[in-house]
Design an enzyme around this catalytic site. Sequence first.
Site, PDB file in Angstrom:
ATOM      1  N   LEU A 143       0.827  -1.204   0.000  1.00 12.95           N
ATOM      2  CA  LEU A 143       0.000   0.000   0.000  1.00 12.95           C
ATOM      3  C   LEU A 143       0.864   1.259   0.000  1.00 12.95           C
ATOM      4  O   LEU A 143       1.721   1.449   0.880  1.00 12.95           O
ATOM      5  CB  LEU A 143      -0.924   0.015   1.215  1.00 12.95           C
ATOM      6  CG  LEU A 143      -1.907  -1.156   1.331  1.00 12.95           C
ATOM      7  CD1 LEU A 143      -2.770  -1.000   2.578  1.00 12.95           C
ATOM      8  CD2 LEU A 143      -2.784  -1.255   0.081  1.00 12.95           C
ATOM      9  N   GLY A 157       1.788  -9.261   6.717  1.00 10.84           N
ATOM     10  CA  GLY A 157       2.336  -8.345   7.714  1.00 10.84           C
ATOM     11  C   GLY A 157       2.256  -6.907   7.259  1.00 10.84           C
ATOM     12  O   GLY A 157       2.317  -6.618   6.064  1.00 10.84           O
ATOM     13  N   GLY A 158       2.101  -5.978   8.224  1.00 15.30           N
ATOM     14  CA  GLY A 158       2.062  -4.562   7.891  1.00 15.30           C
ATOM     15  C   GLY A 158       1.012  -4.261   6.847  1.00 15.30           C
ATOM     16  O   GLY A 158      -0.155  -4.614   6.976  1.00 15.30           O
ATOM     17  N   ASP A 159       1.441  -3.599   5.774  1.00 16.74           N
ATOM     18  CA  ASP A 159       0.535  -3.272   4.666  1.00 16.74           C
ATOM     19  C   ASP A 159       0.848  -4.111   3.438  1.00 16.74           C
ATOM     20  O   ASP A 159       0.669  -3.679   2.303  1.00 16.74           O
ATOM     21  CB  ASP A 159       0.624  -1.780   4.338  1.00 16.74           C
ATOM     22  CG  ASP A 159       2.036  -1.348   3.929  1.00 16.74           C
ATOM     23  OD1 ASP A 159       2.988  -2.094   4.234  1.00 16.74           O
ATOM     24  OD2 ASP A 159       2.176  -0.281   3.317  1.00 16.74           O
ATOM     25  N   GLU A 160       1.317  -5.338   3.677  1.00 17.33           N
ATOM     26  CA  GLU A 160       1.705  -6.226   2.592  1.00 17.33           C
ATOM     27  C   GLU A 160       0.709  -7.376   2.460  1.00 17.33           C
ATOM     28  O   GLU A 160       0.349  -8.020   3.442  1.00 17.33           O
ATOM     29  CB  GLU A 160       3.112  -6.790   2.847  1.00 17.33           C
ATOM     30  CG  GLU A 160       4.181  -5.713   2.996  1.00 17.33           C
ATOM     31  CD  GLU A 160       5.475  -6.273   3.541  1.00 17.33           C
ATOM     32  OE1 GLU A 160       6.508  -5.590   3.411  1.00 17.33           O
ATOM     33  OE2 GLU A 160       5.465  -7.387   4.115  1.00 17.33           O
TER      34      GLU A 160
END
Length: 356
Positions: free
Chosen positions: A211, A251-254
């Site tokens: 993102l 994970g995160g924005d992945e």
Amino acid sequence: MFIPSILEYRKIKILSEKNQHLSAHNHELQVEMDELTKNNLSFQERLSEYETVIEDLDTFAFTFDLTKNKWSIFPDANSKAARDNIHEGLYLIEKNVHPNDRMHFTKKTSQWLSGQFAAFEYRTLQPNGEVYWKELRPYPIMDSFDEVERISGIIIDISDRKLQEEKLAQMAFYDNLTELPNRLMLKNHLKKVLSRAKRKDHDFAIMFIDLDGFKDVNDTLGHDVGDALLKDVAVRLTSSVREEDLVSRIGGDEFIIVFEETSKEELEVISSRIIQNIGNPYYISEKKAHVTPSIGIALFPEHGDEIDSLVDHADKAMYAAKSNGKSNYQFYSPELMFEHSQRESLIVKFRKIFQK
């Protein structure tokens, strides 16, 4: 005054002895009756306790007499007496079995009626639509010829246990925030996809999405808004792909999406739809947020024939998409120009997961 003769005296003595004997016998009978009454009361108390335990555990017991073709079920609200026809008793148990488990149930009951015994689990479908899990445990009673004479057993409600198992599976294989499959499930899924592709000689694709602008959302609007945005992104991604495609958050924005048996043209259409859907504004807690997706795509077997290489190439294609202005998609190519990032590479993350 009457004076009995010796003969009459003997008769009186004999009658007296008989009366004494009868009195003693009656006393013994009374003692036995009292003991039987006491034992019966104790039995009724134990039976009442057993009924309470059965009801509290949502469990009932059954017995099938194969020699007499009779059955009984406890507790049975309709009748406490045994009934004829074992199949009628089986129907009473089977009538609420979930349609999807009915064949499995019939197969198992046929096995233990013929002498094969093993506990098994199945679902029940209630009239109100609720689904419960049950475990049936049959116990054989053999005759002197080692033939099945009677089958007794219990049926236990295991719905709470199944719910707990589902929660544990959810924690192990799904992302807590978005409820999408996590890295571990993605790893298992990719192994199966690769095996099918090699066995059946068909292609598949790995799409990696990062993102653009998500860090700014966290920094300016707060992590609560960022978390809510990720949940919304998960919903939008799922609605943008086919039902059979796996959407995962690693994970995160992945995010990684796995496509089986699809064409490059179809992937282009899906990628454009994802860019449009993810790029629309997000309204969260009266705040407006905006992110866009950069998408990298690697194809099997064109861009690699193993998971490590495909993930690595999808990662590189995503960076090429970012280098080309973000909010676009890019298929992997050895000639791609992309900027290197200081973050830990995706392929390194995956190797760590696959080594666990």
